[in-house]
Design a protein around this motif. Structure first.
Motif, PDB file in Angstrom:
ATOM      1  N   ILE A  21       0.990  -1.186  -0.210  1.00  0.00           N
ATOM      2  CA  ILE A  21      -0.369  -0.072   0.088  1.00  0.00           C
ATOM      3  C   ILE A  21       0.935   0.807   0.520  1.00  0.00           C
ATOM      4  CG2 ILE A  21      -1.620   0.909   1.290  1.00  0.00           C
ATOM      5  CD1 ILE A  21      -2.285  -1.660   2.685  1.00  0.00           C
ATOM      6  N   SER A  23       0.946   4.828   0.391  1.00  0.00           N
ATOM      7  CA  SER A  23      -0.021   6.125   1.333  1.00  0.00           C
ATOM      8  C   SER A  23       0.793   7.551   1.459  1.00  0.00           C
ATOM      9  CB  SER A  23      -1.380   5.400   2.010  1.00  0.00           C
ATOM     10  OG  SER A  23      -1.872   6.637   2.719  1.00  0.00           O
ATOM     11  N   GLY A  24       0.212   8.685   0.530  1.00  0.00           N
ATOM     12  CA  GLY A  24       1.066   9.287   0.878  1.00  0.00           C
ATOM     13  C   GLY A  24       2.275   9.441   0.820  1.00  0.00           C
ATOM     14  N   GLY A  65      -5.311  -1.814   0.081  1.00  0.00           N
ATOM     15  CA  GLY A  65      -5.367  -0.309  -0.047  1.00  0.00           C
ATOM     16  C   GLY A  65      -5.777   0.371  -1.092  1.00  0.00           C
ATOM     17  N   LYS A  73      -8.196   2.789  -3.126  1.00  0.00           N
ATOM     18  CA  LYS A  73      -7.988   4.335  -4.063  1.00  0.00           C
ATOM     19  C   LYS A  73      -8.649   4.881  -3.365  1.00  0.00           C
ATOM     20  CE  LYS A  73      -7.632   2.890  -8.419  1.00  0.00           C
ATOM     21  NZ  LYS A  73      -8.294   2.104  -9.791  1.00  0.00           N
ATOM     22  N   ASP A  74      -7.319   6.294  -3.754  1.00  0.00           N
ATOM     23  CA  ASP A  74      -8.197   7.449  -2.966  1.00  0.00           C
ATOM     24  C   ASP A  74      -7.697   9.223  -2.876  1.00  0.00           C
ATOM     25  OD1 ASP A  74      -8.796   8.652   0.863  1.00  0.00           O
ATOM     26  OD2 ASP A  74      -7.149   9.781  -0.702  1.00  0.00           O
ATOM     27  N   TRP A 101      -4.122  10.501  -1.029  1.00  0.00           N
ATOM     28  CA  TRP A 101      -3.884   9.711  -0.480  1.00  0.00           C
ATOM     29  C   TRP A 101      -2.878   9.081  -1.617  1.00  0.00           C
ATOM     30  CZ3 TRP A 101      -1.196  11.695   3.779  1.00  0.00           C
ATOM     31  CH2 TRP A 101      -2.287  12.445   4.621  1.00  0.00           C
ATOM     32  N   GLN A 140      -3.642   5.790  -2.349  1.00  0.00           N
ATOM     33  CA  GLN A 140      -4.911   4.743  -1.522  1.00  0.00           C
ATOM     34  C   GLN A 140      -4.411   5.080  -0.140  1.00  0.00           C
ATOM     35  OE1 GLN A 140      -1.266   1.484  -2.377  1.00  0.00           O
ATOM     36  NE2 GLN A 140      -3.264   0.516  -2.970  1.00  0.00           N
ATOM     37  N   ARG A 141      -5.773   4.602   0.542  1.00  0.00           N
ATOM     38  CA  ARG A 141      -5.640   4.672   1.701  1.00  0.00           C
ATOM     39  C   ARG A 141      -6.348   2.873   2.462  1.00  0.00           C
ATOM     40  NH1 ARG A 141     -10.799   4.725  -0.319  1.00  0.00           N
ATOM     41  NH2 ARG A 141     -12.028   4.316   0.481  1.00  0.00           N
ATOM     42  N   VAL A 142      -5.969   2.650   3.642  1.00  0.00           N
ATOM     43  CA  VAL A 142      -5.099   1.812   4.379  1.00  0.00           C
ATOM     44  C   VAL A 142      -6.922   1.420   4.802  1.00  0.00           C
ATOM     45  CG1 VAL A 142      -4.235   0.812   6.434  1.00  0.00           C
ATOM     46  CG2 VAL A 142      -3.121   1.755   5.131  1.00  0.00           C
ATOM     47  N   LYS A 150      -0.075   4.084   9.754  1.00  0.00           N
ATOM     48  CA  LYS A 150      -0.368   3.183   8.828  1.00  0.00           C
ATOM     49  C   LYS A 150      -2.158   2.488   9.844  1.00  0.00           C
ATOM     50  CE  LYS A 150       4.385   0.866   9.029  1.00  0.00           C
ATOM     51  NZ  LYS A 150       5.680   0.512   9.885  1.00  0.00           N
ATOM     52  N   ARG A 171      -7.714   3.784   7.855  1.00  0.00           N
ATOM     53  CA  ARG A 171      -8.637   4.858   7.788  1.00  0.00           C
ATOM     54  C   ARG A 171     -10.321   4.598   7.908  1.00  0.00           C
ATOM     55  NH1 ARG A 171      -3.941   6.305   9.788  1.00  0.00           N
ATOM     56  NH2 ARG A 171      -3.533   8.252   8.923  1.00  0.00           N
TER      57      ARG A 171
END
Length: 512
Positions: A406, A408-409, A435, A437-438, A441, A443-445, A473, A476
């Motif tokens: 993943i 993310s950010g 992960g 799609k966001d 970010w 991807q979001r966890v 980590k 979200r």
């Protein structure tokens, strides 16, 4: 080096009266089984098969499947087993790719086989009860005859097809010598003794099932067939057959402990536990240690391509660790963006795990797939596609697949670490992290949770905040599900979670 046929004859000659195979009410000694194996070898010749040909099987773990495997080893025929849940197009692909002209199957997969035959006809042999096209197994392979070794250690023994997440399955051809060395290493690394008894439930189209079958023959042991995993039947078999060791994926251990009959089942004969195929989270490790009190608890990490990468013989003492390289293996962790096998990751730095192709257990390349070889085989090393790191003690930790990472950010986040933390919450039965799609970010966890008690998203989030998990980590989002999607051998299918292919909890508990 001995080939596998002569390897089987070792047990026949040492312990002809020892029980070798159990399937329900059927029980065979090594002497009796040898006669059945010889009859199948004779039948394969009558079907026109010769050394080097492939034989495709689509069977559950039953006596005929185990017998067929050994008969192919004597005959020099390349055993090519497929998942009995395979789709018609998968069977068609594997028939074409292997060039197999004979397929052995049973009722449970008859529809898929029938459809596959329209695209790629083959001589069919039908096993078991019910009706199916082709010649009945007993008519092809009946009678008795002593098997005759016709293969050498250099001949191909087996071709497993990797399931893969994209594209057509890849054939992994393996020679007798690699299969025998892998079985010997399995015996040594799991400290098996003569007369071991195992639950033969890991499928014989999977390297774990094949390794159990071969390893038991090395030690005059008994392979107790279980066609499909059923926790109640597995527990009965453990007690009735006095199983001495278990080698399963974590999902099956989870199901054994969760079954109402576990508490009343005598499992004291089980002295060794081994697992592979997927990480085992801390909570399940602790529950198994308490339930079995095993003398040895092994985390085994490997693949179809090179059977053993590493092992940890103290899985509870160092949870999550895959230990160190096996006795036939060299390992490295290289930088994720690295182009060379010498671009080593630093201790605690996550990278890709690679293994030396000079391992005696290694395959030599994929069947008819030069593009796959170009991707995975470089500078004499096999790039596993797995991510991991080596800690300050030199022990390996496997964190997932390169494709599962993943991002993310801009941060690389491994799902396994998060799953291990959440698995220890008393309300969590199973958990998988992926992960999604966001827009902000990338991807979001997201944590997909199967609950065994009432708990809310806020409750789980607070639990993570008070754990050792670093803030970026933390999941979200929490999605509560009835089941975590898995492959037939218990691997979490994160791609299905990402694609939305899961069942939300049907009857949500009132959160607390």
């Amino acid at each position: 080096m001995l080939d596998l046929g002569r390897t089987f004859l070792q047990s026949f000659e040492r312990a002809p009266g020892a029980t070798a195979l159990v399937d329900g009410e059927q029980r065979l000694t090594y002497a009796q089984w040898a006669q059945q194996i010889g009859a199948v070898q004779r039948g394969l010749t009558a079907l026109g098969l010769k050394a080097g040909d492939h034989l495709v099987s689509v069977l559950q773990n039953r006596m005929e499947a185990a017998t067929l495997h050994w008969a192919c080893q004597f005959a020099g025929i390349v055993m090519t087993p497929l998942n009995w849940r395979a789709k018609p197009e998968e069977i068609t692909h594997c028939l074409k790719d292997s060039g197999a002209r004979v397929l052995v199957y049973e009722q449970v997969c008859s529809l898929a086989v029938s459809e596959a035959m329209q695209a790629r006809p083959a001589t069919l042999v039908f096993v078991g009860e019910g009706e199916g096209a082709g010649t009945p197994y007993a008519d092809c392979f009946g009678g008795e005859a002593m098997p005759v070794p016709q293969a050498t250690a250099q001949d191909l023994s087996l071709m497993l097809y990797t399931s893969g997440t994209t594209g057509a399955p890849k054939g992994v051809p393996r020679r007798h010598r690699a299969e025998r060395v892998a079985a010997l290493a399995h015996v040594a690394q799991n400290q098996y003794g003569y007369g071991e008894r195992t639950l033969g439930v890991m499928p014989l189209y999977h390297t774990m099932g094949v390794r159990s079958l071969l390893a038991l023959a090395l030690v005059d042991g008994c392979f107790v067939c279980l066609p499909q995993f059923d926790a109640a039947q597995a527990l009965r078999s453990i007690a009735q057959e006095r199983i001495t060791h278990l080698y399963l994926v974590p999902t099956l251990y989870h199901d054994l402990l969760a079954h109402p009959s576990f508490a009343s089942t005598d499992v004291r004969t089980v002295r060794r536990l081994g697992f592979a195929g997927a990480p085992m989270h801390d909570a399940l490790l602790q529950r198994l240690q308490q339930a079995f009190s095993p003398e040895l608890f092994v985390n085994h990490y490997g693949s179809s391509e090179i059977y053993t990468f590493s092992l940890n013989q103290d899985a509870v003492g160092k949870p999550g660790s895959a230990g160190r390289a096996g006795i036939n293996t060299r390992l490295r962790v290289v930088k994720l963006e690295g182009k060379s096998v010498d671009a080593l990751a630093a201790p605690m730095e996550e990278g890709q795990i690679i293994a030396d192709m000079l391992s005696d257990e290694a395959f030599e390349g994929y069947h008819n797939r030069p593009e796959a070889n170009d991707k995975s085989l470089r500078e004499g090393w096999y790039f596993t596609g797995d991510t991991g790191y080596v800690d300050a003690d030199g022990d390996l930790f496997v964190t997932g697949r390169v494709d599962d990472m993943i991002i993310s950010g801009g941060e690389n986040i491994s799902p396994v670490e998060i799953e291990s933390v959440l698995s220890l919450h008393p309300a969590v039965d199973e958990v998988a992290v992926a992960g999604l799609k966001d827009e902000r970010w990338g991807q979001r966890v997201v944590a997909f949770v199967k609950r065994k008690q009432s708990v809310s998203s806020d409750g789980l989030d607070q639990y993570c905040r008070t754990s050792a998990l670093v803030n970026f980590k933390r999941p979200r989002e929490y999605i509560f599900v009835d089941e975590i999607p898995k492959s037939p051998v218990g691997k979490v299918l994160r791609r299905k979670l990402v694609a939305g292919e899961y069942l939300p909890e049907a009857n949500p508990a009132q959160p607390t």
